[in-house]
Motif scaffolding. Sequence first.
Motif, short mmCIF file in Angstrom:
data_model
loop_
_atom_site.label_atom_id
_atom_site.label_comp_id
_atom_site.label_asym_id
_atom_site.label_seq_id
_atom_site.Cartn_x
_atom_site.Cartn_y
_atom_site.Cartn_z
N VAL A 92 -5.32 2.70 -8.43
CA VAL A 92 -6.33 1.84 -7.82
C VAL A 92 -7.30 1.28 -8.86
N ARG A 126 0.84 -1.19 0.00
CA ARG A 126 0.00 0.00 0.00
C ARG A 126 0.88 1.24 0.00
N ASP A 173 -3.12 8.55 -8.38
CA ASP A 173 -3.64 7.54 -7.46
C ASP A 173 -4.91 6.90 -8.01
N MET A 197 -7.05 5.09 -3.25
CA MET A 197 -5.76 4.59 -2.80
C MET A 197 -5.69 4.52 -1.28
N TYR A 199 -3.47 -3.79 -1.62
CA TYR A 199 -3.46 -4.79 -2.68
C TYR A 199 -2.47 -5.92 -2.36
N ALA A 234 -7.14 1.15 -0.09
CA ALA A 234 -6.76 -0.09 -0.76
C ALA A 234 -5.43 -0.65 -0.26
#
Length: 345
Positions: free
Chosen positions: A199, A92, A195, A170, A175, A173
């Motif tokens: 995302v 992140r 950003d 962002m 990921y 999130a």
Amino acid sequence: MPAADRPILSIAIPCYNSADYMDHCVESLLTGATDVEIIIVDDGSTKDNTAAKADAWGRRHPDTIKVIHQENKGHGGAVNAGLAAATGHYFRVVDSDDWLGRDALGLLLSKLRGFVASGDPVDLVVTNYVYEHVATGSRRVIRYLGPLPTNKKVAWEKTRLFALGQNILMHAATYRTQVLRDSGVVLPEHTFYVDNIYVYVPLPNVRTLYYLPVDLYHYFIGRDDQSVNESVMLGRLDQQMRVTRAMVEAHKLPEGIPDRKLARYMENYLALIVAASSIFAIIRGDEEALEMRRSMWEHIDSVDPDLRARLGRHFVVLGSNLAGPLGRRLSIAGYRIAQRLFHFN
């Protein structure tokens, strides 16, 4: 690096002349101890001692903090560098003037450890974020109750309609690192507002989501020089348009999206970006700005005429593209009302 030796979460901190506030950000991430890999990316800072501060943090915490120095490439270039250097199972971004909540980070790491240990990790973990507005002293939490069930691994088909203001930004999130790499996402350099690309582009690679309803990301907003300040955004309209173009080109909707609900979510997200680009062009009002707006629509039409027609019928796009001088005044008035309600810049 063997999977068992990898940190659970890599966190990239893009830093550009951030000496006045980066310490608070770094300190908030160190509460994750050995589960966290912190990657400070000094993006060619020259006006203060950001580079020296970054190196000092690296010396104090050599097992946790990596420091990258690079020539200035903008926010996108710094995120690219952080992702390339990351060894964590998850990834992140935290901007250098923002921070993470201590308890929320601990809960997130506990969940991520469980996902990794299961052998079937979740692709995208969504958490709340908090607007900390310096000018008004207010704070507003963005939650995902409604569209996402809490504390449950789900596929897109199990999601519900995302309301306005509930896009997975962002700030929300986390990921799985391999999902980002498999998506091929590379952010444009020397461009703000990337950003949204970060995302958006990987979403078709996301098969499973998990909503952890904790207030993790604290988004500091309201400084005069901040990129989301309206006057700054008007001056960078060309960069906003560049981001819009990249998102339009990312995927052909809906044919290129594996799930109907994901396609709907992505198209609604894109509609908001198109509406924002349009309204900022109208607020600026000069011929260059209005020409950028015309070119945006021509580009969408050239990529997919059906997408252009669908976006044109979306209510937020309709509201930002009312015809004639009166229509433009009404579009701006509607934007001002939304601005007061949501405090987004």
